[in-house]
Design a protein around this motif. Sequence first.
Motif, mmCIF file in Angstrom:
data_model
loop_
_atom_site.group_PDB
_atom_site.id
_atom_site.type_symbol
_atom_site.label_atom_id
_atom_site.label_comp_id
_atom_site.label_asym_id
_atom_site.label_seq_id
_atom_site.Cartn_x
_atom_site.Cartn_y
_atom_site.Cartn_z
ATOM 1 N N VAL A 188 6.912 -1.336 6.517
ATOM 2 C CA VAL A 188 5.495 -0.924 6.494
ATOM 3 C C VAL A 188 4.611 -2.083 6.945
ATOM 4 N N MET A 189 4.900 -3.270 6.443
ATOM 5 C CA MET A 189 4.097 -4.439 6.789
ATOM 6 C C MET A 189 4.223 -4.781 8.277
ATOM 7 N N LEU A 190 5.432 -4.710 8.812
ATOM 8 C CA LEU A 190 5.628 -4.990 10.236
ATOM 9 C C LEU A 190 4.904 -3.972 11.108
ATOM 10 N N GLU A 191 5.024 -2.704 10.746
ATOM 11 C CA GLU A 191 4.408 -1.645 11.546
ATOM 12 C C GLU A 191 2.891 -1.676 11.485
ATOM 13 N N ARG A 192 2.339 -2.132 10.363
ATOM 14 C CA ARG A 192 0.880 -2.115 10.198
ATOM 15 C C ARG A 192 0.219 -3.479 10.392
ATOM 16 N N GLY A 193 1.026 -4.513 10.543
ATOM 17 C CA GLY A 193 0.487 -5.822 10.896
ATOM 18 C C GLY A 193 -0.146 -6.612 9.768
ATOM 19 N N PHE A 194 0.417 -6.548 8.565
ATOM 20 C CA PHE A 194 -0.068 -7.405 7.483
ATOM 21 C C PHE A 194 1.098 -7.992 6.709
ATOM 22 N N ARG A 195 0.805 -8.991 5.856
ATOM 23 C CA ARG A 195 1.868 -9.727 5.158
ATOM 24 C C ARG A 195 1.798 -9.634 3.645
ATOM 25 N N HIS A 196 0.815 -8.918 3.114
ATOM 26 C CA HIS A 196 0.658 -8.796 1.664
ATOM 27 C C HIS A 196 0.468 -7.332 1.297
ATOM 28 N N LEU A 197 1.192 -6.892 0.271
ATOM 29 C CA LEU A 197 1.201 -5.489 -0.111
ATOM 30 C C LEU A 197 1.046 -5.380 -1.629
ATOM 31 N N PRO A 198 -0.102 -4.889 -2.107
ATOM 32 C CA PRO A 198 -0.271 -4.720 -3.554
ATOM 33 C C PRO A 198 0.784 -3.767 -4.122
ATOM 34 N N VAL A 199 1.284 -4.112 -5.299
ATOM 35 C CA VAL A 199 2.281 -3.293 -5.984
ATOM 36 C C VAL A 199 1.585 -2.634 -7.167
ATOM 37 N N VAL A 200 1.617 -1.294 -7.170
ATOM 38 C CA VAL A 200 0.870 -0.526 -8.165
ATOM 39 C C VAL A 200 1.790 0.510 -8.806
ATOM 40 N N SER A 201 1.684 0.624 -10.119
ATOM 41 C CA SER A 201 2.417 1.644 -10.861
ATOM 42 C C SER A 201 1.384 2.525 -11.555
ATOM 43 N N GLY A 202 1.253 3.762 -11.096
ATOM 44 C CA GLY A 202 0.176 4.612 -11.606
ATOM 45 C C GLY A 202 -1.147 4.003 -11.180
ATOM 46 N N HIS A 203 -1.958 3.623 -12.149
ATOM 47 C CA HIS A 203 -3.225 2.941 -11.848
ATOM 48 C C HIS A 203 -3.155 1.456 -12.203
#
Length: 146
Positions: free
Chosen positions: A96-111
């Motif tokens: 997902v990060m490679l395809e969208r061009g970013f290096r940080h992805l928030p990790v969320v469980s529910g809210h």
Amino acid sequence: MDERTVFQSMRRKHVVHVAPDATVYEAACVMTSANCGSVIVMTPPDSLLGILTERDLMTRVLARSVDPQRTAVREVMTAKPVCTSPETRVSDAVLVMLERGFRHLPVVSGHRILGVFSLRDALPWELGAAIGLAEFREQVHDIPGG
């Protein structure tokens, strides 16, 4: 070898965050103190508004000569960032990060915000798996009618 989840791979299992009205300078200081490349922008208790990354600082602040001591984070953050669940496989998150061009992805469980998965959290073989999948997808799209 079983692939790790993003939550298992995260080096930092707490949320480094600032309020949306914090200045860009304050956010940069928080990032520097925590030795991380991003900060979650949120309002308590768990309302995710955005993320501010090193790239945001470079492209939206420095390159535009914006005053970091007079600019609120909300003005330059990436609003409504793409997020992932803690159970996501590392290679899927990296893809997902490679395809969208970013290096940080928030990790969320529910809210609940659990932290940020960074490309630096992935092991070399996990990166290789994601790159291989990305190349495969590209080849499939190049096939006529694919």
